[in-house]
Design a protein around this motif. Structure first.
Motif, PDB file in Angstrom:
ATOM      1  N   GLN A 198     -18.209  19.543  -7.962  1.00 24.59           N
ATOM      2  CA  GLN A 198     -18.634  19.011  -6.663  1.00 24.59           C
ATOM      3  C   GLN A 198     -18.330  17.515  -6.582  1.00 24.59           C
ATOM      4  O   GLN A 198     -17.834  17.037  -5.565  1.00 24.59           O
ATOM      5  N   ILE A 199     -18.626  16.807  -7.669  1.00 24.85           N
ATOM      6  CA  ILE A 199     -18.369  15.356  -7.682  1.00 24.85           C
ATOM      7  C   ILE A 199     -16.855  15.096  -7.614  1.00 24.85           C
ATOM      8  O   ILE A 199     -16.406  14.205  -6.894  1.00 24.85           O
TER       9      ILE A 199
ATOM     10  N   LEU B  17     -20.077  11.770   5.575  1.00 25.13           N
ATOM     11  CA  LEU B  17     -21.520  11.504   5.691  1.00 25.13           C
ATOM     12  C   LEU B  17     -22.246  12.723   6.239  1.00 25.13           C
ATOM     13  O   LEU B  17     -23.337  13.076   5.783  1.00 25.13           O
TER      14      LEU B  17
ATOM     15  N   SER C 172     -22.920  15.132   3.596  1.00 26.52           N
ATOM     16  CA  SER C 172     -24.051  14.708   2.753  1.00 26.52           C
ATOM     17  C   SER C 172     -25.389  15.098   3.368  1.00 26.52           C
ATOM     18  O   SER C 172     -26.264  15.621   2.689  1.00 26.52           O
TER      19      SER C 172
ATOM     20  N   VAL D 217     -19.891   5.517   0.779  1.00 26.72           N
ATOM     21  CA  VAL D 217     -19.945   6.929   1.207  1.00 26.72           C
ATOM     22  C   VAL D 217     -19.974   7.849  -0.026  1.00 26.72           C
ATOM     23  O   VAL D 217     -20.738   8.812  -0.078  1.00 26.72           O
ATOM     24  N   GLY D 218     -19.155   7.506  -1.011  1.00 31.85           N
ATOM     25  CA  GLY D 218     -19.112   8.297  -2.243  1.00 31.85           C
ATOM     26  C   GLY D 218     -20.466   8.342  -2.929  1.00 31.85           C
ATOM     27  O   GLY D 218     -20.913   9.406  -3.368  1.00 31.85           O
TER      28      GLY D 218
ATOM     29  N   SER E 146     -26.609  12.902  -2.554  1.00 29.58           N
ATOM     30  CA  SER E 146     -26.975  14.095  -1.795  1.00 29.58           C
ATOM     31  C   SER E 146     -26.795  15.364  -2.637  1.00 29.58           C
ATOM     32  O   SER E 146     -27.644  16.254  -2.644  1.00 29.58           O
ATOM     33  N   VAL E 147     -25.683  15.429  -3.354  1.00 28.23           N
ATOM     34  CA  VAL E 147     -25.397  16.596  -4.208  1.00 28.23           C
ATOM     35  C   VAL E 147     -26.432  16.694  -5.345  1.00 28.23           C
ATOM     36  O   VAL E 147     -26.927  17.775  -5.660  1.00 28.23           O
ATOM     37  N   LEU E 148     -26.772  15.554  -5.921  1.00 29.54           N
ATOM     38  CA  LEU E 148     -27.753  15.548  -7.012  1.00 29.54           C
ATOM     39  C   LEU E 148     -29.123  16.010  -6.511  1.00 29.54           C
ATOM     40  O   LEU E 148     -29.824  16.763  -7.187  1.00 29.54           O
TER      41      LEU E 148
ATOM     42  N   LEU F 216     -12.532  11.499  -0.714  1.00 28.24           N
ATOM     43  CA  LEU F 216     -12.406  10.053  -0.447  1.00 28.24           C
ATOM     44  C   LEU F 216     -10.958   9.589  -0.635  1.00 28.24           C
ATOM     45  O   LEU F 216     -10.462   8.769   0.138  1.00 28.24           O
TER      46      LEU F 216
ATOM     47  N   TYR G 199       0.792  -1.240   0.000  1.00 29.89           N
ATOM     48  CA  TYR G 199       0.000   0.000   0.000  1.00 29.89           C
ATOM     49  C   TYR G 199       0.824   1.290   0.000  1.00 29.89           C
ATOM     50  O   TYR G 199       0.265   2.361   0.019  1.00 29.89           O
TER      51      TYR G 199
ATOM     52  N   VAL H  55      -7.562  -2.192   4.351  1.00 29.19           N
ATOM     53  CA  VAL H  55      -7.674  -1.193   3.285  1.00 29.19           C
ATOM     54  C   VAL H  55      -8.747  -1.611   2.271  1.00 29.19           C
ATOM     55  O   VAL H  55      -9.481  -0.761   1.777  1.00 29.19           O
ATOM     56  N   LYS H  56      -8.868  -2.925   2.034  1.00 24.53           N
ATOM     57  CA  LYS H  56      -9.884  -3.403   1.078  1.00 24.53           C
ATOM     58  C   LYS H  56     -11.284  -3.085   1.590  1.00 24.53           C
ATOM     59  O   LYS H  56     -12.166  -2.656   0.837  1.00 24.53           O
TER      60      LYS H  56
ATOM     61  N   LEU I  63     -21.647  21.199 -10.796  1.00 27.74           N
ATOM     62  CA  LEU I  63     -21.916  19.824 -10.393  1.00 27.74           C
ATOM     63  C   LEU I  63     -20.695  18.913 -10.566  1.00 27.74           C
ATOM     64  O   LEU I  63     -20.336  18.155  -9.663  1.00 27.74           O
TER      65      LEU I  63
ATOM     66  N   ILE J 147     -15.759  15.483  -4.136  1.00 28.38           N
ATOM     67  CA  ILE J 147     -16.160  14.318  -3.317  1.00 28.38           C
ATOM     68  C   ILE J 147     -15.120  13.216  -3.484  1.00 28.38           C
ATOM     69  O   ILE J 147     -14.648  12.630  -2.511  1.00 28.38           O
TER      70      ILE J 147
ATOM     71  N   ILE K  50     -23.413   7.910  -1.529  1.00 25.82           N
ATOM     72  CA  ILE K  50     -24.328   8.722  -0.705  1.00 25.82           C
ATOM     73  C   ILE K  50     -24.074  10.200  -0.960  1.00 25.82           C
ATOM     74  O   ILE K  50     -25.012  10.988  -1.138  1.00 25.82           O
ATOM     75  N   ARG K  51     -22.800  10.583  -1.009  1.00 18.45           N
ATOM     76  CA  ARG K  51     -22.467  11.994  -1.212  1.00 18.45           C
ATOM     77  C   ARG K  51     -22.922  12.491  -2.579  1.00 18.45           C
ATOM     78  O   ARG K  51     -23.461  13.584  -2.705  1.00 18.45           O
ATOM     79  N   VAL K  52     -22.682  11.683  -3.602  1.00 18.74           N
ATOM     80  CA  VAL K  52     -23.103  12.099  -4.955  1.00 18.74           C
ATOM     81  C   VAL K  52     -24.633  12.215  -5.002  1.00 18.74           C
ATOM     82  O   VAL K  52     -25.180  13.180  -5.544  1.00 18.74           O
TER      83      VAL K  52
ATOM     84  N   MET L 124     -25.857  19.322   4.430  1.00 22.79           N
ATOM     85  CA  MET L 124     -26.223  20.327   3.437  1.00 22.79           C
ATOM     86  C   MET L 124     -27.741  20.425   3.251  1.00 22.79           C
ATOM     87  O   MET L 124     -28.224  21.360   2.618  1.00 22.79           O
ATOM     88  N   HIS L 125     -28.475  19.507   3.843  1.00 22.67           N
ATOM     89  CA  HIS L 125     -29.941  19.569   3.772  1.00 22.67           C
ATOM     90  C   HIS L 125     -30.543  20.048   5.092  1.00 22.67           C
ATOM     91  O   HIS L 125     -31.752  19.956   5.300  1.00 22.67           O
TER      92      HIS L 125
ATOM     93  N   LEU M 230     -11.987  -0.738   3.571  1.00 24.51           N
ATOM     94  CA  LEU M 230     -12.115   0.721   3.474  1.00 24.51           C
ATOM     95  C   LEU M 230     -12.572   1.139   2.075  1.00 24.51           C
ATOM     96  O   LEU M 230     -13.384   2.062   1.924  1.00 24.51           O
ATOM     97  N   PHE M 231     -12.055   0.442   1.054  1.00 20.42           N
ATOM     98  CA  PHE M 231     -12.469   0.715  -0.331  1.00 20.42           C
ATOM     99  C   PHE M 231     -13.984   0.624  -0.467  1.00 20.42           C
ATOM    100  O   PHE M 231     -14.624   1.477  -1.069  1.00 20.42           O
TER     101      PHE M 231
ATOM    102  N   ILE N 287     -16.259   0.742   1.962  1.00 22.52           N
ATOM    103  CA  ILE N 287     -16.925   1.796   2.752  1.00 22.52           C
ATOM    104  C   ILE N 287     -16.875   3.125   1.993  1.00 22.52           C
ATOM    105  O   ILE N 287     -17.873   3.836   1.877  1.00 22.52           O
ATOM    106  N   LEU N 288     -15.704   3.446   1.438  1.00 19.73           N
ATOM    107  CA  LEU N 288     -15.555   4.717   0.721  1.00 19.73           C
ATOM    108  C   LEU N 288     -16.441   4.766  -0.518  1.00 19.73           C
ATOM    109  O   LEU N 288     -16.994   5.813  -0.853  1.00 19.73           O
TER     110      LEU N 288
END
Lengths: 183, 263
Positions: free
Chosen positions: A84-85, A129, A132, B11-12, B18-20, A92, A46, B1-2, A81, A88, B14-16, A135-136, B4-5, B7-8
């Motif tokens: 923003q993505i 989270l 996410s 999360v990603g 939320s933004v949409l 991560l 890693y 780490v795997k 947009l 994000i 959910i975030r996208v 913002m609402h 974590l991948f 989970i991320l």
């Protein structure tokens, strides 16, 4: 200079914004280049992933310097947009980068008992989270929560510095012992 | 780490998502909710709802071919080119209300505005909108002298002394911005509506108390009109003003956006 020391130096670049004539003389991207260099010297699992993450973060923070000047970012981050993505994804990558630092650090000092890495990364994920859902929320509620979160993270980063400092000393000691053994 | 991948990645997503969702809430254009040309205060007020994120910035208002630009409202910056109210008047989850004020400097300019009916509002993003102007004419309070006035979130009150005699026929709340809580003459409650005309003489006092009301812009007033006859028997309207202090609620803003947003 050992791995932990380089990570500590990179943190200075990330946290200190010393502006002279409107130019940040300690830009974040330099800090990420330093970590990328630190990862490149280590041959453990890693480390390469950590280096790629550092390079991505370095490029993004370099681009951000110009972003700020054009005011395309706001309280919530980028306005467009696609930006923003992109932010994000970078957020991560930042967490992944941190996970790689902890993984490599554990491999170097051969200590795996600390709960701090898990706590810190969990907190980082929770922030993602929170962003996410936050913002609402009504603006004043969000402001209050953001301030609380910033205070919490201040302490997290303070401890992160202490954590790296301790490990830097362990790494140094190990190196000195290895040197003594080889002689 | 795997782990974590994974989970991320979650999360990603959910975030996208939320933004949409946030994007669906954004307004294409600002919604003008109030305006007032206040000739008493030599000012033009405007109020509009815009996105909290990347708000539309007011540029100017054109009235009868003349452009009026906002300035810093402090006398310390008189005639300066300071940027205007860059701070919002109120913030909500997705929207902000901005209420820029234009302070008019010369009386001849304000005289020209007494008959104005329409104005075109220009925003810096290129959006423009023609609006019907609400002109608040200068008041001339010859019959009353204001002794005391207070306004707050609990409501507003005012005490007036009669200077010139007049006959009171009616008391009305203009545009129902507030509710009349109390109306007293010489500290005696008067039931409303007025059933028989009341003759008021110099040194009589009038006390008015109202609930608080929603101010769509900084400095919005409520008006209570006293109507009747002056000493010559001419019809008379006496406007009594006080400030409104409640900011629009989030529900009210959402309702306006639902009705007028993104058509």
């Amino acid at each position: 200079m050992n791995f932990h020391m380089l990570v500590l130096i990179s943190l200075l670049f990330q946290f200190l914004d010393i502006n002279i004539g409107g130019i940040d003389i300690m830009p974040d991207f330099v800090g990420f280049i330093i970590v990328a260099y630190a990862f490149s010297k280590i041959k453990v699992r890693y480390a390469a992933l950590g280096m790629y993450c550092s390079v991505i973060l370095s490029i993004s923070s370099f681009v951000e310097i110009f972003q700020e000047k054009t005011h395309t970012t706001s309280f919530y981050g980028a306005v467009d947009l696609w930006l923003q993505i992109l932010f994000i994804v970078i957020g991560l990558v930042d967490i992944l980068h941190l996970a790689c630092i902890f993984y490599v650090s554990n491999k170097i000092v051969k200590i795996e008992s600390s709960v701090f890495p898990t706590l810190f990364i969990s907190a980082q994920i929770l922030v993602q989270l929170f962003t996410s859902f936050g913002m609402h929320l009504p603006f004043d509620v969000l402001e209050g929560l953001t301030i609380s979160m910033l205070i919490l993270f201040f302490f997290f980063y303070m401890y992160f510095i202490v954590f790296l400092w301790k490990r830097k000393n362990i790494e140094k000691k190990m190196y000195e012992e290895m040197q003594a053994e080889s002689h | 780490v795997k782990k974590l991948f994974v989970i991320l990645a979650v999360v990603g997503l959910i975030r996208v998502g939320s933004v949409l969702y946030y994007e669906t809430k954004l307004l294409d254009e600002p919604i003008i909710i109030a305006n007032e040309v206040n000739l008493d205060m030599n000012s033009i007020h405007l109020s509009y709802i815009t996105n909290l994120m990347q708000p539309s910035e007011f540029q100017s208002i054109e009235i009868d071919g003349m452009q009026y630009y906002p300035q810093n409202d402090s006398f310390m910056f008189y005639d300066s080119q300071q940027p205007i109210q860059t701070e919002s008047y109120a913030n909500y989850t997705y929207y902000s209300i901005f209420s820029p004020t234009i302070w008019l400097q010369m009386d001849d300019t304000t005289n020209h505005l007494t008959t104005a009916t329409e104005g075109t509002v220009y925003f810096k993003d290129g959006h423009k909108e023609t609006i019907t102007l609400n002109v608040r004419q200068r008041r001339e309070l010859t019959q009353l002298d204001q002794i005391m006035s207070s306004g707050g979130t609990d409501g507003s009150s005012g005490r007036y002394r009669v200077v010139e005699p007049f006959t009171l026929n009616d008391v009305t709340v203009v545009e129902d911005k507030v509710e009349l809580v109390s109306f007293q003459i010489n500290q005696v409650e008067v039931p409303l509506p007025v059933e028989t005309p009341i003759q008021l003489s110099p040194s009589d006092t009038i006390d008015i108390a109202t609930t608080n009301g929603m101010a769509r812009f900084d400095g919005e007033w409520r008006t209570i009109e006293l109507s009747g006859l002056d000493k010559q028997g001419n019809e008379l309207i006496i406007p009594l003003i006080n400030s409104l202090n409640d900011r629009p609620s989030a529900e009210w803003v959402d309702e306006i956006v639902k009705e007028r947003g993104n058509k």
